[in-house]
Design an enzyme around this catalytic site. Structure first.
Site, mmCIF file in Angstrom:
data_model
loop_
_atom_site.group_PDB
_atom_site.id
_atom_site.type_symbol
_atom_site.label_atom_id
_atom_site.label_comp_id
_atom_site.label_asym_id
_atom_site.label_seq_id
_atom_site.Cartn_x
_atom_site.Cartn_y
_atom_site.Cartn_z
ATOM 1 N N SER A 242 -9.338 5.726 -3.562
ATOM 2 C CA SER A 242 -10.515 6.603 -3.435
ATOM 3 C C SER A 242 -11.768 5.946 -4.011
ATOM 4 C CB SER A 242 -10.265 7.960 -4.105
ATOM 5 O OG SER A 242 -9.777 7.790 -5.415
ATOM 6 N N HIS A 272 -1.402 8.165 -2.613
ATOM 7 C CA HIS A 272 -2.475 8.273 -3.609
ATOM 8 C C HIS A 272 -2.499 9.700 -4.166
ATOM 9 C CE1 HIS A 272 -5.993 7.341 -5.795
ATOM 10 N NE2 HIS A 272 -6.904 7.340 -4.859
ATOM 11 N N ASP A 373 0.543 12.278 -12.670
ATOM 12 C CA ASP A 373 0.985 13.271 -11.690
ATOM 13 C C ASP A 373 2.253 14.015 -12.107
ATOM 14 O OD1 ASP A 373 -1.067 12.765 -9.889
ATOM 15 O OD2 ASP A 373 -0.031 11.016 -9.103
HETATM 16 N N1 HAX Z 1 11.644 6.005 -9.238
HETATM 17 C C1 HAX Z 1 12.459 5.116 -8.646
HETATM 18 N N2 HAX Z 1 12.146 3.848 -8.430
HETATM 19 C C2 HAX Z 1 10.973 3.418 -8.874
HETATM 20 C C3 HAX Z 1 10.065 4.268 -9.537
HETATM 21 C C4 HAX Z 1 10.447 5.617 -9.691
HETATM 22 N N3 HAX Z 1 9.655 6.524 -10.270
HETATM 23 N N4 HAX Z 1 8.968 3.572 -9.863
HETATM 24 C C5 HAX Z 1 9.165 2.309 -9.408
HETATM 25 N N5 HAX Z 1 10.375 2.228 -8.806
HETATM 26 C C6 HAX Z 1 10.941 1.077 -8.103
HETATM 27 C C7 HAX Z 1 10.016 0.733 -6.955
HETATM 28 O O1 HAX Z 1 10.284 1.561 -5.832
HETATM 29 C C8 HAX Z 1 10.360 -0.711 -6.692
HETATM 30 O O2 HAX Z 1 11.575 -0.748 -5.983
HETATM 31 P P1 HAX Z 1 11.843 -1.857 -4.846
HETATM 32 O O3 HAX Z 1 11.806 -3.160 -5.592
HETATM 33 O O4 HAX Z 1 13.163 -1.488 -4.322
HETATM 34 O O5 HAX Z 1 10.722 -1.727 -3.867
HETATM 35 C C9 HAX Z 1 10.603 -1.224 -8.105
HETATM 36 O O6 HAX Z 1 10.893 -0.063 -8.912
HETATM 37 C C10 HAX Z 1 9.419 -1.949 -8.710
HETATM 38 O O7 HAX Z 1 8.282 -1.110 -8.619
HETATM 39 P P2 HAX Z 1 7.064 -1.225 -9.678
HETATM 40 O O8 HAX Z 1 6.501 -2.610 -9.558
HETATM 41 O O9 HAX Z 1 7.534 -0.785 -11.000
HETATM 42 O O10 HAX Z 1 6.061 -0.156 -9.170
HETATM 43 P P3 HAX Z 1 4.941 -0.322 -8.015
HETATM 44 O O11 HAX Z 1 3.727 -0.901 -8.626
HETATM 45 O O12 HAX Z 1 5.492 -0.967 -6.802
HETATM 46 O O13 HAX Z 1 4.678 1.194 -7.624
HETATM 47 C C11 HAX Z 1 4.436 3.518 -8.060
HETATM 48 C C12 HAX Z 1 4.082 2.103 -8.509
HETATM 49 C C13 HAX Z 1 3.642 4.519 -8.893
HETATM 50 C C14 HAX Z 1 4.051 3.720 -6.580
HETATM 51 C C15 HAX Z 1 5.947 3.736 -8.266
HETATM 52 O O14 HAX Z 1 6.264 3.652 -9.637
HETATM 53 C C16 HAX Z 1 6.453 5.047 -7.691
HETATM 54 O O15 HAX Z 1 6.779 5.111 -6.495
HETATM 55 N N6 HAX Z 1 6.508 6.133 -8.521
HETATM 56 C C17 HAX Z 1 6.902 7.422 -8.068
HETATM 57 C C18 HAX Z 1 5.760 8.077 -7.273
HETATM 58 C C19 HAX Z 1 4.584 8.422 -8.164
HETATM 59 O O16 HAX Z 1 4.738 8.873 -9.270
HETATM 60 N N7 HAX Z 1 3.345 8.194 -7.656
HETATM 61 C C20 HAX Z 1 2.130 8.527 -8.420
HETATM 62 C C21 HAX Z 1 1.425 7.334 -8.996
HETATM 63 C C22 HAX Z 1 0.260 7.742 -9.842
HETATM 64 C C23 HAX Z 1 -1.028 7.406 -9.186
HETATM 65 O O17 HAX Z 1 -1.526 6.302 -9.278
HETATM 66 N N8 HAX Z 1 -1.620 8.378 -8.480
HETATM 67 O O18 HAX Z 1 -2.819 8.226 -7.799
#
Ligand code: HAX
Length: 434
Positions: A242, A272, A373
């Site tokens: 955003s 997002h 979140d």
């Molecule tokens: N549950 C399960 N697995 C998770 C996880 C979770 N909460 N968080 C990370 N992982 C996994 C990822 O899916 C990734 O798996 P793969 O290697 O199989 O693809 C691995 O751990 C490494 O990921 P990471 O490097 O730690 O995290 P990213 O930077 O790729 O992603 C995310 C960050 C926030 C998207 C991720 O932690 C996630 O999907 N969390 C759950 C959804 C969530 O809470 N989203 C809100 C984010 C807050 C925000 O910024 N809002 O705007």
């Protein structure tokens, strides 16, 4: 106007500082770019500049160099309230200084004088099909305000580049003043069928106005939450979708309305701004499955079932942060101070106790701790705002408070149109061989 005066006084030194840095160190290398980064969403490439906020992986967001607890402690508060004026935060983000009470109230007064939304905006929203997503209505409403842009008028009148920031500041105040009115109107219309235009009162602050216009039962409590929510969601550096979309569109000298509407369209994406509703959904699934707060063992198993089902645990993990998000902590403390016995809050606490260990055991997530979140929807739910698809609109009202100071400063410091360079896959293959 107070923000104008303050910024005008700061600008000469800022312009000189940036000019000197670029002149004397323009060729200094900031970062390198790898092929994985080019294919990987430009993750972590240091290529944007903002002085408004910074996400420290080890401590979380800093607004103008200050951590959340410090900001919440130092900003002036409405009498009898525990959560500060939103106007004070806007002053801080815009000027880099903590305002005194009179200065924060001055911003609140500015908003009150600019909150009147033109009739055509309400008409447009009312004319949309009932099933239209609230984020569509919100983004459309922002665009519909564009006809009042003072920057667009000034630009067409040939105002000098040096002065672009002044009309952008005007647009930013006009826009942020109107957003709570528009958001509350969308809420009352979409979920309760009310067509009446909400009225912003000059006697109330931003949060109190919002609570009243939303029509929630506990106005006082919700006003505190609204202030906290808007403050916490205001800014998170420039690279998130955003903020970056707003900056990118603004860099073409599109005005604040065009630019922020673009930012909102990005916020609407499930990767997002939509995450908060998924987190609440997960908590409610747990509550419903176990008829309340489960045992640690049951929750442990439920969390593993989620992971084994190929899903993520929403609200946990972060792309940049490597600790518990201080925005999560601020909201948890808010809830524990006011409604510690609420089932979903007790559940959220248990999840905080159990899930990080599960994620550590799984060994994938770089950060097993909760993000903003994980709890924001739960607080809305407590106060009766239970329409999940509206939560991103709330996020949008907050986000405007961060992206507009960025836009004003980008204009003030003469940031150019953004234009990174593209390569083809064949070219990258050549790079790989070299
Ligand atoms: N549950 C399960 N697995 C998770 C996880 C979770 N909460 N968080 C990370 N992982 C996994 C990822 O899916 C990734 O798996 P793969 O290697 O199989 O693809 C691995 O751990 C490494 O990921 P990471 O490097 O730690 O995290 P990213 O930077 O790729 O992603 C995310 C960050 C926030 C998207 C991720 O932690 C996630 O999907 N969390 C759950 C959804 C969530 O809470 N989203 C809100 C984010 C807050 C925000 O910024 N809002 O705007």
């Amino acid at each position: 106007m107070i923000l104008h005066e303050k910024m005008a006084a700061q600008l000469p030194a800022w312009r000189e500082r940036v000019k000197t840095l670029v002149k004397e160190h323009g060729e200094t290398v900031v970062d390198k770019v790898t092929i994985s980064q080019v294919y990987g969403g430009m993750r972590d490439i240091k290529s944007l500049v903002t002085d408004v906020s910074f996400v420290d992986p080890a401590t979380g967001i800093k607004f103008r160099g200050m951590a959340i607890p410090e900001v919440l402690a130092k900003l002036p508060k409405p009498r009898g309230a525990k959560i500060p004026y939103v106007g004070g935060l806007y002053y801080l983000l815009m000027t880099g200084e903590i305002p005194n009470r009179a200065q924060a109230e001055e911003v609140e007064k500015e908003w009150a004088s600019r909150a009147l939304v033109p009739d055509h905006v309400f008409k447009m929203i009312r004319s949309m099909p009932k099933e239209t997503h609230p984020m569509v209505l919100f983004s459309q409403a922002v665009l519909a305000l564009q006809s009042g842009s003072k920057f667009a008028q000034a630009y067409h009148a040939g105002v000098k580049k040096d002065a672009y920031w002044e009309s952008t500041l005007e647009d930013s105040l006009d826009l942020t003043a109107k957003l709570p009115v528009i958001a509350a109107f969308i809420y009352r219309l979409k979920y309760f069928g009310e067509t009446k235009k909400p009225k912003y009162s000059a006697r109330q602050d931003y949060g109190t106005n919002f609570a009243r216009m939303m029509g929630v039962a506990d106005r006082k409590g919700y006003a505190e939450l609204a202030r906290l929510y808007f403050i916490l969601h205001s800014d998170h550096e420039s690279g998130n979708v955003s903020a970056h979309a707003t900056h990118l569109v603004g860099s073409a000298l599109s005005d604040a309305y065009y630019a922020f509407s673009a930012g909102l369209n990005g916020l609407a994406g499930p990767l997002h701004g939509l995450a908060n509703q998924e987190c609440l959904g997960w908590l409610i699934d747990v509550r419903d499955k176990f008829g309340g707060v489960p045992s640690r063992e049951d929750l442990y198993k439920f969390a593993w079932d989620t992971l084994n089902g190929g899903k993520v645990i929403p609200g946990y993990g972060h792309a940049v942060l490597r600790v518990t998000d201080p925005r999560y902590i601020a909201q948890l403390e808010f809830a524990k101070a006011r409604f510690p016995e609420d089932t979903l809050i007790r559940l959220a606490e248990l999840v905080y106790d159990v899930v990080p260990a599960v994620l550590k055991e799984q060994g994938k997530a770089k950060n097993p701790a909760p993000n903003v979140d994980a709890i924001s929807g739960t607080l809305q739910y407590y106060y009766g705002v239970r329409e999940f698809d509206f939560y991103t609109v709330l996020f949008g009202v907050g986000r405007a408070l961060g992206v507009t100071p960025n836009l004003v400063w980008a204009r003030a410091l003469g940031q150019p149109i953004e234009r990174p360079k593209s390569l083809s896959t064949a070219m990258l293959e050549e790079v790989a061989k070299a």
